[in-house]
Design a protein around this motif. Sequence first.
Motif, PDB file in Angstrom:
ATOM      1  N   ARG A 164      45.685 -23.547  29.421  1.00 23.23           N
ATOM      2  CA  ARG A 164      47.058 -23.075  29.627  1.00 23.23           C
ATOM      3  C   ARG A 164      47.078 -21.642  30.132  1.00 23.23           C
ATOM      4  O   ARG A 164      48.120 -20.998  30.153  1.00 23.23           O
ATOM      5  N   GLY A 165      45.917 -21.137  30.517  1.00 25.73           N
ATOM      6  CA  GLY A 165      45.864 -19.785  31.056  1.00 25.73           C
ATOM      7  C   GLY A 165      46.018 -18.717  30.002  1.00 25.73           C
ATOM      8  O   GLY A 165      46.589 -17.656  30.260  1.00 25.73           O
ATOM      9  N   GLY A 166      45.534 -19.008  28.796  1.00 21.60           N
ATOM     10  CA  GLY A 166      45.595 -18.007  27.731  1.00 21.60           C
ATOM     11  C   GLY A 166      46.830 -18.105  26.885  1.00 21.60           C
ATOM     12  O   GLY A 166      47.078 -17.262  26.037  1.00 21.60           O
ATOM     13  N   GLY A 167      47.634 -19.149  27.104  1.00 17.95           N
ATOM     14  CA  GLY A 167      48.856 -19.300  26.309  1.00 17.95           C
ATOM     15  C   GLY A 167      50.074 -19.167  27.179  1.00 17.95           C
ATOM     16  O   GLY A 167      50.096 -18.406  28.146  1.00 17.95           O
ATOM     17  N   GLY A 168      51.093 -19.927  26.851  1.00 17.75           N
ATOM     18  CA  GLY A 168      52.319 -19.887  27.639  1.00 17.75           C
ATOM     19  C   GLY A 168      53.141 -18.659  27.336  1.00 17.75           C
ATOM     20  O   GLY A 168      52.783 -17.817  26.529  1.00 17.75           O
ATOM     21  N   THR A 169      54.253 -18.567  27.982  1.00 19.24           N
ATOM     22  CA  THR A 169      55.179 -17.470  27.718  1.00 19.24           C
ATOM     23  C   THR A 169      56.179 -17.925  26.680  1.00 19.24           C
ATOM     24  O   THR A 169      56.540 -19.102  26.619  1.00 19.24           O
ATOM     25  N   PRO A 170      56.659 -17.017  25.820  1.00 18.34           N
ATOM     26  CA  PRO A 170      57.624 -17.394  24.804  1.00 18.34           C
ATOM     27  C   PRO A 170      58.874 -17.991  25.420  1.00 18.34           C
ATOM     28  O   PRO A 170      59.305 -17.592  26.499  1.00 18.34           O
ATOM     29  N   SER A 171      59.462 -18.963  24.715  1.00 22.21           N
ATOM     30  CA  SER A 171      60.700 -19.566  25.213  1.00 22.21           C
ATOM     31  C   SER A 171      61.638 -19.830  24.063  1.00 22.21           C
ATOM     32  O   SER A 171      61.264 -19.735  22.918  1.00 22.21           O
TER      33      SER A 171
ATOM     34  N   ARG B 171      50.350 -16.901  23.472  1.00 25.92           N
ATOM     35  CA  ARG B 171      49.010 -16.482  23.056  1.00 25.92           C
ATOM     36  C   ARG B 171      48.927 -16.300  21.540  1.00 25.92           C
ATOM     37  O   ARG B 171      47.912 -16.631  20.911  1.00 25.92           O
ATOM     38  N   ILE B 172      49.997 -15.786  20.958  1.00 23.57           N
ATOM     39  CA  ILE B 172      50.020 -15.589  19.507  1.00 23.57           C
ATOM     40  C   ILE B 172      49.911 -16.928  18.783  1.00 23.57           C
ATOM     41  O   ILE B 172      49.217 -17.045  17.767  1.00 23.57           O
ATOM     42  N   SER B 173      50.566 -17.938  19.314  1.00 22.73           N
ATOM     43  CA  SER B 173      50.526 -19.269  18.697  1.00 22.73           C
ATOM     44  C   SER B 173      49.093 -19.776  18.604  1.00 22.73           C
ATOM     45  O   SER B 173      48.629 -20.210  17.539  1.00 22.73           O
TER      46      SER B 173
ATOM     47  N   LEU C 200      40.593 -23.423  21.344  1.00 18.47           N
ATOM     48  CA  LEU C 200      40.295 -22.392  22.334  1.00 18.47           C
ATOM     49  C   LEU C 200      40.295 -22.974  23.744  1.00 18.47           C
ATOM     50  O   LEU C 200      40.816 -22.352  24.686  1.00 18.47           O
ATOM     51  N   GLU C 201      39.729 -24.163  23.905  1.00 17.16           N
ATOM     52  CA  GLU C 201      39.713 -24.813  25.219  1.00 17.16           C
ATOM     53  C   GLU C 201      41.130 -25.143  25.675  1.00 17.16           C
ATOM     54  O   GLU C 201      41.458 -25.004  26.859  1.00 17.16           O
TER      55      GLU C 201
END
Length: 213
Positions: A206-213, A174-176, A200-201
């Motif tokens: 992506r559901g609001g942004g992925g999880t950090p990896s 989400r931060i990205s 934004l689209e």
Amino acid sequence: EGGRAAAETATVPNAVLCNSVVDAWAKSRHPDSGPRALRILDRMEKLHAASGLGSVRPNAVTFTGVVSALTDGGTKGAGELTEALFSAMKAGGHLPERVPTAVYNALLRAWAKSSGSNDDDDDDNGRRAPERAEAILDAMEEGRRRRWSGTMAVGGGTNEGGVLDHDAPPSPDRISYNTVLDAWARSSHPDRVVRARNVLERMKKRGGGGTPS
């Protein structure tokens, strides 16, 4: 000789101490915080090369701290400096093979903070910066190596000022996405509204942004 070696080792500051000093400069927002942080990084690299001690080797925390000092201190050309620093630290083995999302987000933030500021006499950095940020986001989404140069159009614009390789970038979070949105919001680019809406689209898909990896 063993005692002498131990004494010499004891006089070498470790990465934790150096990173704390870098962080202090970053939080100060002093105009010289960027150059001062870069000097500390240079000292760490020289100490590591001279002593061979892994405890003083620069790492991902060093990178994010130096980038914060560059951006929050208002260093000119922070975006370009951060890209060059990323490439140098990656090539020098100072960043992990699987670079964490936080490192890429620091790179995005450097360009976002540059957006809307013309700190380069030969280039409208405020219009180019969000394109660079979005190109990095593209690479993070694709999860593969991406290469760009002054002859390659990225995100509707032409990137200039060097080549940056991303080797298996992490997924954006989400931060990205919010950082790239901030870059477009600060920009003087004529298509900033449309480009921000597109980002934004992508974030929503992506559901609001992925999880950090």
